[in-house]
Enzyme design. Structure first.
Site, PDB file in Angstrom:
ATOM      1  N   ASP A 173      -5.688   9.708 -11.582  1.00  0.00           N
ATOM      2  CA  ASP A 173      -5.744   8.580 -10.649  1.00  0.00           C
ATOM      3  C   ASP A 173      -5.562   9.164  -9.239  1.00  0.00           C
ATOM      4  O   ASP A 173      -5.061  10.277  -9.083  1.00  0.00           O
ATOM      5  CB  ASP A 173      -4.614   7.597 -10.982  1.00  0.00           C
TER       6      ASP A 173
ATOM      7  N   ASP B 172      -4.830   7.193  -5.635  1.00  0.00           N
ATOM      8  CA  ASP B 172      -3.804   6.652  -4.732  1.00  0.00           C
ATOM      9  C   ASP B 172      -2.493   6.445  -5.478  1.00  0.00           C
ATOM     10  O   ASP B 172      -2.448   5.756  -6.498  1.00  0.00           O
ATOM     11  CB  ASP B 172      -4.280   5.332  -4.121  1.00  0.00           C
TER      12      ASP B 172
HETATM   13  C1  XBP Z   1      -6.044   2.363  -5.463  1.00  0.00           C
HETATM   14  C2  XBP Z   1      -6.709   1.163  -4.949  1.00  0.00           C
HETATM   15  C3  XBP Z   1      -7.576   1.283  -3.778  1.00  0.00           C
HETATM   16  C4  XBP Z   1      -6.884   1.775  -2.521  1.00  0.00           C
HETATM   17  C5  XBP Z   1      -7.726   1.537  -1.297  1.00  0.00           C
HETATM   18  O1  XBP Z   1      -6.875   2.973  -6.369  1.00  0.00           O
HETATM   19  O2  XBP Z   1      -6.569   0.105  -5.515  1.00  0.00           O
HETATM   20  O3  XBP Z   1      -8.098   0.026  -3.545  1.00  0.00           O
HETATM   21  O4  XBP Z   1      -5.685   1.058  -2.326  1.00  0.00           O
HETATM   22  O5  XBP Z   1      -8.994   2.068  -1.447  1.00  0.00           O
HETATM   23  P1  XBP Z   1      -6.375   4.068  -7.458  1.00  0.00           P
HETATM   24  P2  XBP Z   1     -10.305   1.220  -1.104  1.00  0.00           P
HETATM   25  O6  XBP Z   1      -4.898   3.924  -7.659  1.00  0.00           O
HETATM   26  O7  XBP Z   1      -7.166   3.722  -8.695  1.00  0.00           O
HETATM   27  O8  XBP Z   1      -6.739   5.401  -6.902  1.00  0.00           O
HETATM   28  O9  XBP Z   1     -10.032   0.503   0.160  1.00  0.00           O
HETATM   29  O10 XBP Z   1     -11.380   2.252  -0.976  1.00  0.00           O
HETATM   30  O11 XBP Z   1     -10.534   0.283  -2.248  1.00  0.00           O
END
Ligand code: XBP
Length: 260
Positions: free
Chosen positions: A10, A12
């Site tokens: 993953d 973020d």
């Molecule tokens: C995290 C998310 C993303 C980010 C922002 O994704 O939900 O939406 O917060 O990115 P993960 P975007 O934990 O699956 O990596 O604005 O590009 O959506």
């Protein structure tokens, strides 16, 4: 458990603590640049994180605002602000605002040394992955990953399993030959719905969130203490969690725990 063939990361919260000081800050910069008065403080952004996808998060927030654009304008406004946000995010990342979480680089290097393929399975936009990985892994960062599935590649974002199912399909492996590393309940649910064992490294925003169905939960890959189940007892307690720990946790798949 079959032999571990791939680690699916993953992004973020797991590879980097990129939400509070990255996406949130970039959203506020985009609000200002677009002439809207909304600002997201840390606590409010934490609440909004239950909505995956930055544009979807923004639309959700708009729905609760009296000063939001009309319904017919909302989608276009959200797209415009979100696009600006990603540009600001890339600038923040290029400027060094977001580091990899401790232990991530060591685990990635170990995967490469051992021939365990890696993938990124994220609901974030591809440009955000590129920005962060380029800064920390260099221009040839893409060589590190056998597959990368991002928000724009799927119809349904996490907690739907689509990103994980798509990654498995590209890699040509079965779920039990992979492990997902996640930080948030939605990500855990996505991986579990794809039948992939999940190891959870708790992040700032999900430090105390109940986690269901992970094979192990702990404070981060850099740290051997504080894991449930415990990391293997080794001769070097100073080092972080390694692939042997992950394989050992996955081998105990029948003891999938719920972690309050
Ligand atoms: C995290 C998310 C993303 C980010 C922002 O994704 O939900 O939406 O917060 O990115 P993960 P975007 O934990 O699956 O990596 O604005 O590009 O959506």
């Amino acid at each position: 458990m079959a032999r571990l063939k791939a680690v699916l990361w993953d992004m973020d919260g797991t590879i980097a603590e990129s939400e509070r000081d990255g996406h949130r800050v970039a959203f506020n910069m985009a609000f200002e640049a677009c002439g809207v008065r909304w600002r997201w403080d840390e606590a409010h952004y934490g609440d909004l994180l239950r909505i995956t996808g930055g544009r979807e998060r923004l639309l959700f927030d708009m729905n609760a605002r009296t000063d939001a654009p009309t319904m017919s304008e909302r989608e276009a406004v959200a797209r415009a602000i979100h696009a600006r946000k990603n540009v600001f995010y890339a600038e923040l990342v290029s400027g060094g605002a977001i580091q990899l979480r401790d232990g991530v680089l060591a685990m990635m290097r170990q995967c490469r040394e051992r021939g365990v393929r890696m993938g990124i399975a994220t609901t974030t936009s591809r440009s955000n992955v590129q920005a962060l990985m380029r800064v920390h892994l260099g221009e040839r960062w893409a060589d590190w990953f056998a597959v990368m599935v991002c928000g724009e590649d799927v119809q349904r974002k996490k907690p739907d399993p689509e990103v994980y199912l798509s990654a498995l399909s590209v890699l040509g492996i079965s779920p039990l030959e992979a492990v997902a590393i996640e930080d948030a309940p939605g990500g855990v649910a996505a991986a579990r719905a794809a039948d992939i064992p999940v190891v959870v490294t708790r992040s700032a925003y999900f430090a105390h969130a109940p986690i269901e169905g992970a094979v192990a939960v702990g404070p981060g890959l850099h740290e051997r203490r504080g894991w449930r189940p415990a990391a293997r007892i080794g001769d070097d307690e100073a080092r972080g969690v390694d692939l042997e720990d992950i394989e050992a946790w996955c081998a105990q798949m029948d003891s999938v725990y719920d972690y309050p």
